[in-house]
Write an enzyme that holds these catalytic residues in place. Structure first.
Site, PDB file in Angstrom:
ATOM      1  N   ILE A 115      11.429  10.477  24.276  1.00 58.96           N
ATOM      2  CA  ILE A 115      10.295   9.553  24.346  1.00 58.96           C
ATOM      3  C   ILE A 115       9.680   9.785  25.714  1.00 58.96           C
ATOM      4  CG2 ILE A 115       9.541   7.151  24.348  1.00 58.96           C
ATOM      5  CD1 ILE A 115      11.757   6.536  22.384  1.00 58.96           C
ATOM      6  N   THR A 159       5.419   2.100  29.308  1.00 61.20           N
ATOM      7  CA  THR A 159       4.224   2.859  29.671  1.00 61.20           C
ATOM      8  C   THR A 159       2.959   2.183  29.157  1.00 61.20           C
ATOM      9  OG1 THR A 159       5.581   4.854  29.521  1.00 61.20           O
ATOM     10  CG2 THR A 159       3.202   5.174  29.630  1.00 61.20           C
ATOM     11  N   LYS A 209      17.257   5.209  23.147  1.00 61.91           N
ATOM     12  CA  LYS A 209      16.508   5.911  24.183  1.00 61.91           C
ATOM     13  C   LYS A 209      17.307   5.747  25.461  1.00 61.91           C
ATOM     14  CE  LYS A 209      12.215   5.830  26.880  1.00 61.91           C
ATOM     15  NZ  LYS A 209      10.901   5.156  27.104  1.00 61.91           N
ATOM     16  N   TYR A 228      17.169   0.706  23.851  1.00 63.43           N
ATOM     17  CA  TYR A 228      16.486   1.303  25.003  1.00 63.43           C
ATOM     18  C   TYR A 228      17.250   0.916  26.255  1.00 63.43           C
ATOM     19  CZ  TYR A 228      12.524   2.233  28.222  1.00 63.43           C
ATOM     20  OH  TYR A 228      11.713   2.674  29.237  1.00 63.43           O
TER      21      TYR A 228
END
Length: 296
Positions: A203, A45, A161, A133
């Site tokens: 998250i 992001t 994540k 992740y």
């Protein structure tokens, strides 16, 4: 705290394409005030792929300084080059981050042996905890629960994540990695169910625009207050869906601009939303009473 309501923060840019540190300070303060548990700096992001390594490190340094110990800063340190990931890890450890979010190497599709060697090399470069992740929609590599079980044996790998949206993985990951292994949703629309299933937080992209409300959702879900969590998530559902009408972070940065929090500046190859989606984003924000709320 590397669990709870964690925001995957945007990286604001000026109209000339430089990092806008004034707007960055505004965002960090917003999340500290809203009770966000941690900030992920320069992840997906945060447009990490369009920042130079020097900018990447500078943004992380700035966030650590701006937070002044009020909130944990988790730095994105992923790369599809292990040597680059190690260099980033070393530099950002010196900055004083609380931990790292380390995406699976993308494009080159390493084997499990390659993944283990990659994450071990990053672990050897820091004394800070690492969160794996998994986002196969971007990396073309799905870090399955059996693979995570092997990676969790690396000393400072403390969690993952999980951004597949597959809530069924929560129980299997718990069985394979133990209850202390931190499980974070990386998919806002399914985060509530992820936490109901035993996850430890999210998250979140949505937290960029409604940090306090996301904190409320996470608090309720983790407390087992399903009635409150369901009600809050129903309110947030239009935002969850709107923020992914185009590739993240295009809609969320456009949303923040309409709210008056940052400027609508991107780095190529990312561009502003299509006109029809601009209208959709504005409509959803208007219905949620989120337009032009800079000082709220």
């Amino acid at each position: 705290m590397l669990k709870g309501s964690i925001v995957a923060l945007v990286t604001p840019f000026t109209k000339y394409g430089n990092v806008d540190y004034s707007e960055l300070e505004f965002l960090v303060n917003k999340h500290c005030e809203a009770g966000t548990d941690a900030i992920v700096a320069v992840g997906t992001t945060g447009e990490s792929t369009t920042l130079t390594h020097e900018e990447h490190i500078a943004v992380v340094n700035a966030m650590v300084e701006l937070s002044a110990g009020r909130i944990d800063i988790i730095a994105g340190n992923g790369s599809n080059s292990t040597s680059e990931a190690v260099q980033l890890t070393e530099k950002m450890t010196q900055a004083g981050v609380s931990g790292f979010l380390n995406v699976t190497p993308y494009y080159n599709k390493p084997s499990l042996a390659g993944l283990i060697a990659h994450y071990q090399a990053c672990a050897d470069a820091t004394d800070k905890p690492q969160i794996l992740y998994n986002v196969p929609g971007r990396t073309s590599l799905d870090m399955t629960p059996d693979m995570v079980e092997q990676l969790a044996k690396i000393d400072n790998v403390i969690g993952i994540k999980e951004a597949t949206g597959d809530v069924s993985r929560v129980q299997e990951l718990k069985e394979r990695c133990g209850d202390d292994f931190i499980l974070l949703s990386g998919d806002d629309p399914t985060a509530r169910e992820f936490m109901f299933a035993g996850g430890h937080g999210v998250i979140s992209v949505t937290a960029n625009i409604v940090p306090a409300k996301m904190k409320e959702l996470v608090t309720a879900a983790l407390a087992g207050d399903k009635e409150s969590a369901n009600q809050i998530d129903a309110e947030l559902a239009p935002l969850h869906n709107m923020l992914f009408v185009e590739s993240n972070p295009i809609p969320v940065k456009w949303s923040l601009a309409l709210m008056g929090w940052v400027s609508a500046n991107y780095r190529l190859p990312l561009t502003p939303p299509e006109e029809s989606n601009q209208q959709l984003i504005e409509s959803v924000l208007q219905k949620a009473n989120l337009l032009n709320i800079q000082e709220s």
